[in-house]
Enzyme design. Structure first.
Site, PDB file in Angstrom:
ATOM      1  N   CYS A   1       9.244  -0.110 -11.238  1.00  0.00           N
ATOM      2  CA  CYS A   1       9.904   0.722 -10.232  1.00  0.00           C
ATOM      3  C   CYS A   1       9.199   2.063 -10.269  1.00  0.00           C
ATOM      4  O   CYS A   1       9.004   2.629 -11.354  1.00  0.00           O
ATOM      5  CB  CYS A   1      11.395   0.889 -10.547  1.00  0.00           C
ATOM      6  SG  CYS A   1      12.234   2.093  -9.480  1.00  0.00           S
TER       7      CYS A   1
ATOM      8  N   CYS B   1       7.181   1.600  -3.417  1.00  0.00           N
ATOM      9  CA  CYS B   1       8.486   1.137  -3.897  1.00  0.00           C
ATOM     10  C   CYS B   1       8.354  -0.337  -4.222  1.00  0.00           C
ATOM     11  O   CYS B   1       8.018  -1.140  -3.334  1.00  0.00           O
ATOM     12  CB  CYS B   1       9.538   1.363  -2.811  1.00  0.00           C
ATOM     13  SG  CYS B   1      11.162   0.656  -3.171  1.00  0.00           S
TER      14      CYS B   1
END
Length: 268
Positions: free
Chosen positions: A192, A78
């Site tokens: 992302c 992440c």
């Protein structure tokens, strides 16, 4: 330090399902690796949380997960959690930690126009970490940034089999294109891990002159390097997905996870 047991898993951690884009190439390199995939659905979306909140939440949650599943290595799959909490996690846990950072360095080598886009969450694109990467590896380039929380929601929906709203994709691309020099953009960094799940839609919206890049393959190679020489089970065990409980967001259907070698789901 003793070598890990063959059944010690690799723990992948993300706010949601984006980390599957890192798990996929890791599976290709380490097909017999035991895997625990942890998604913090109770905290999703991370991109709209404060730095202080994530700096406290992520190490605490990973501490619980490490104690419960005893992984050989933890992968924070992440970008938002990595750019904000990676140092805190490494200080708190006595286990190797691999983070995820925007692929600005390879993007700077790819661009022909000298204009790079960084597409991430609102929290990621404002981080000093991105400033530092840009200064170190793309000082002679124009680096445009845009935070698109809608893409996270769209990626989660796509994995559930729901349609992707074309307007969300269009807004994300125009958020880069509409900035000064945005018309010359020729490389977009997907900063992302959720966003590669929308690669087809983003590529169609951006057009054939734009290349997309993310860091998943490089992270997989890093995991393979750090676990080189370690023992694995004789056959690939079934993977486990763990979700923090959220009344608004139940775990996805198992069919969405089966292509990644995950056939069990737990909620904590």
């Amino acid at each position: 330090m003793q070598p890990p047991a063959p059944d010690a898993p690799i723990l992948f951690f993300d706010s949601g399902l984006g980390g599957l884009t890192v798990l996929g190439p890791t599976r290709a390199l380490l097909p017999r690796a035991p895997v625990v995939y942890a998604a913090d659905y109770a905290g999703l979306p991370y991109g709209e949380k404060s730095e202080a909140e994530l700096a406290a939440r992520v190490p605490a949650l990973l501490g619980r997960l490490v104690e419960r599943y005893q992984p050989r290595i933890v992968v924070i799959a992440c970008n938002t959690a990595s750019t904000i909490a990676l140092a805190h996690v490494r200080a708190a846990l006595d286990v190797p930690i691999v983070g995820t950072v925007p692929a600005i360095k390879p993007a700077a080598l790819l661009t022909q126009s000298g204009v790079i886009g960084v597409l991430g969450t609102v929290a990621t694109v404002r981080q000093p970490y991105v400033d530092d990467l840009s200064a170190r590896f793309a000082a002679d380039k124009t680096v445009l940034r845009h935070g698109s929380p809608g893409l996270v929601t769209a990626a989660e929906a796509k994995l559930r089999g729901e349609p992707v709203d074309p307007a969300v994709i269009a807004r994300a691309i125009s958020g880069l294109r509409d900035q000064p020099r945005g018309g010359a953009l020729d490389v977009i960094v997907l900063a992302c891990t959720h966003f590669p799940l929308l690669a087809d839609e983003l590529e169609a919206a951006a057009g054939p002159d734009v290349q997309f890049i993310d860091g998943a393959d490089g992270i997989a190679r890093r995991i393979a390097h750090l676990t080189e020489g370690q023992d694995w089970p004789a056959e690939a065990p079934s993977g486990l997905a763990v979700f923090t409980a959220s009344p608004e967001r139940p775990p996805p259907p198992l069919t969405a996870l089966l292509p990644f070698g995950i056939d069990r789901i737990e909620t904590i």
